[in-house]
Design a protein around this motif. Sequence first.
Motif, PDB file in Angstrom:
ATOM      1  N   GLU A 127      38.409 -30.551 -51.460  1.00 21.84           N
ATOM      2  CA  GLU A 127      37.052 -30.981 -51.762  1.00 21.84           C
ATOM      3  C   GLU A 127      36.195 -30.999 -50.494  1.00 21.84           C
ATOM      4  O   GLU A 127      35.076 -30.489 -50.468  1.00 21.84           O
ATOM      5  CB  GLU A 127      37.087 -32.367 -52.404  1.00 21.84           C
ATOM      6  N   SER A 128      36.766 -31.541 -49.412  1.00 23.64           N
ATOM      7  CA  SER A 128      35.948 -31.630 -48.200  1.00 23.64           C
ATOM      8  C   SER A 128      35.729 -30.250 -47.580  1.00 23.64           C
ATOM      9  O   SER A 128      34.646 -29.958 -47.066  1.00 23.64           O
ATOM     10  CB  SER A 128      36.520 -32.658 -47.220  1.00 23.64           C
ATOM     11  N   LEU A 129      36.740 -29.371 -47.675  1.00 23.45           N
ATOM     12  CA  LEU A 129      36.532 -28.007 -47.156  1.00 23.45           C
ATOM     13  C   LEU A 129      35.449 -27.289 -47.963  1.00 23.45           C
ATOM     14  O   LEU A 129      34.622 -26.562 -47.410  1.00 23.45           O
ATOM     15  CB  LEU A 129      37.831 -27.192 -47.206  1.00 23.45           C
ATOM     16  N   TRP A 130      35.471 -27.507 -49.282  1.00 20.45           N
ATOM     17  CA  TRP A 130      34.491 -26.829 -50.133  1.00 20.45           C
ATOM     18  C   TRP A 130      33.074 -27.352 -49.863  1.00 20.45           C
ATOM     19  O   TRP A 130      32.133 -26.586 -49.723  1.00 20.45           O
ATOM     20  CB  TRP A 130      34.888 -26.956 -51.614  1.00 20.45           C
ATOM     21  N   TYR A 131      32.921 -28.692 -49.698  1.00 17.43           N
ATOM     22  CA  TYR A 131      31.593 -29.232 -49.360  1.00 17.43           C
ATOM     23  C   TYR A 131      31.147 -28.736 -47.990  1.00 17.43           C
ATOM     24  O   TYR A 131      30.002 -28.338 -47.797  1.00 17.43           O
ATOM     25  CB  TYR A 131      31.579 -30.764 -49.417  1.00 17.43           C
ATOM     26  N   GLY A 132      32.066 -28.752 -47.039  1.00 15.61           N
ATOM     27  CA  GLY A 132      31.741 -28.284 -45.698  1.00 15.61           C
ATOM     28  C   GLY A 132      31.358 -26.810 -45.702  1.00 15.61           C
ATOM     29  O   GLY A 132      30.437 -26.383 -44.999  1.00 15.61           O
ATOM     30  N   TYR A 133      32.069 -26.052 -46.516  1.00 19.58           N
ATOM     31  CA  TYR A 133      31.793 -24.617 -46.631  1.00 19.58           C
ATOM     32  C   TYR A 133      30.368 -24.394 -47.127  1.00 19.58           C
ATOM     33  O   TYR A 133      29.605 -23.639 -46.535  1.00 19.58           O
ATOM     34  CB  TYR A 133      32.794 -23.991 -47.605  1.00 19.58           C
ATOM     35  N   GLN A 134      30.018 -25.104 -48.210  1.00 19.53           N
ATOM     36  CA  GLN A 134      28.675 -24.929 -48.780  1.00 19.53           C
ATOM     37  C   GLN A 134      27.599 -25.378 -47.793  1.00 19.53           C
ATOM     38  O   GLN A 134      26.568 -24.723 -47.662  1.00 19.53           O
ATOM     39  CB  GLN A 134      28.551 -25.728 -50.076  1.00 19.53           C
ATOM     40  N   ALA A 135      27.861 -26.486 -47.096  1.00 17.84           N
ATOM     41  CA  ALA A 135      26.884 -26.984 -46.119  1.00 17.84           C
ATOM     42  C   ALA A 135      26.695 -25.979 -44.992  1.00 17.84           C
ATOM     43  O   ALA A 135      25.580 -25.700 -44.570  1.00 17.84           O
ATOM     44  CB  ALA A 135      27.330 -28.328 -45.563  1.00 17.84           C
ATOM     45  N   SER A 136      27.797 -25.394 -44.515  1.00 14.39           N
ATOM     46  CA  SER A 136      27.672 -24.456 -43.397  1.00 14.39           C
ATOM     47  C   SER A 136      26.955 -23.189 -43.847  1.00 14.39           C
ATOM     48  O   SER A 136      26.205 -22.594 -43.098  1.00 14.39           O
ATOM     49  CB  SER A 136      29.034 -24.128 -42.803  1.00 14.39           C
ATOM     50  N   ARG A 137      27.180 -22.798 -45.104  1.00 13.53           N
ATOM     51  CA  ARG A 137      26.473 -21.605 -45.615  1.00 13.53           C
ATOM     52  C   ARG A 137      24.994 -21.900 -45.814  1.00 13.53           C
ATOM     53  O   ARG A 137      24.157 -21.037 -45.626  1.00 13.53           O
ATOM     54  CB  ARG A 137      27.080 -21.161 -46.954  1.00 13.53           C
ATOM     55  N   ALA A 138      24.666 -23.136 -46.233  1.00  8.49           N
ATOM     56  CA  ALA A 138      23.260 -23.494 -46.427  1.00  8.49           C
ATOM     57  C   ALA A 138      22.514 -23.421 -45.093  1.00  8.49           C
ATOM     58  O   ALA A 138      21.422 -22.874 -45.006  1.00  8.49           O
ATOM     59  CB  ALA A 138      23.144 -24.888 -47.027  1.00  8.49           C
ATOM     60  N   ASP A 139      23.143 -23.918 -44.026  1.00 10.83           N
ATOM     61  CA  ASP A 139      22.525 -23.833 -42.691  1.00 10.83           C
ATOM     62  C   ASP A 139      22.323 -22.375 -42.306  1.00 10.83           C
ATOM     63  O   ASP A 139      21.283 -21.975 -41.806  1.00 10.83           O
ATOM     64  CB  ASP A 139      23.432 -24.471 -41.629  1.00 10.83           C
ATOM     65  N   PHE A 140      23.326 -21.588 -42.590  1.00 14.26           N
ATOM     66  CA  PHE A 140      23.305 -20.173 -42.256  1.00 14.26           C
ATOM     67  C   PHE A 140      22.124 -19.488 -42.962  1.00 14.26           C
ATOM     68  O   PHE A 140      21.345 -18.768 -42.348  1.00 14.26           O
ATOM     69  CB  PHE A 140      24.637 -19.583 -42.734  1.00 14.26           C
ATOM     70  N   ALA A 141      21.979 -19.800 -44.281  1.00 11.33           N
ATOM     71  CA  ALA A 141      20.916 -19.175 -45.060  1.00 11.33           C
ATOM     72  C   ALA A 141      19.539 -19.590 -44.517  1.00 11.33           C
ATOM     73  O   ALA A 141      18.642 -18.766 -44.393  1.00 11.33           O
ATOM     74  CB  ALA A 141      21.044 -19.580 -46.526  1.00 11.33           C
TER      75      ALA A 141
END
Length: 131
Positions: free
Chosen positions: A112-126
């Motif tokens: 769960e935390s990897l998935w939230y972190g993944y989405q957050a890092s992609r949002a910053d990237f976008a």
Amino acid sequence: MPTPDLCTEEEVTRLVHSFYGGVRRDTVLGPVFEAHISQWDRHLATMVDFWSGALRGTARFRGAPMPKHAALPGLNVQLFQRWLALFRQTTATLGNDAMAERANELAGRIAESLWYGYQASRADFAQEGHA
Ligand code: HEM
């Protein structure tokens, strides 16, 4: 709390080797892992260290899971769900219920935390205009 009473080092090794054996044979997860891992011996050793620390309290693992997963392209919630389903199938075969319960609970929390972190890092990237 992790404790050496929960399971043996051999049981940790069996969990990790059997789980990643299944991952490699899985039609969905297999190709994702094969695309990023060339030295399986090294990955398995890292994962034995990781799970030994998480379950038994040894302190051999020196890694940084979040940035490593954030760097993998194309992860999605279905992949994480499949990872967890396969993990639970594997822990159920070990014949150590306390270990299975603890490992499943930890895997669920970390997924769960990897998935939230993944989405957050992609949002910053976008937002930076790379999307
Ligand atoms: C879709 C799900 C997942 C995929 C595709 C995936 C894939 C990978 C890959 C390719 C690596 C190697 C990265 C590298 O060495 O550069 C890795 C490392 C690792 N994974 Fe996963 N993983 C997934 C989920 C999880 C989950 C749920 C856990 C929780 C236990 C986990 C724990 C780890 C750890 C501890 C490492 C080592 C990190 C390090 O060396 O710093 N992974 N994963």
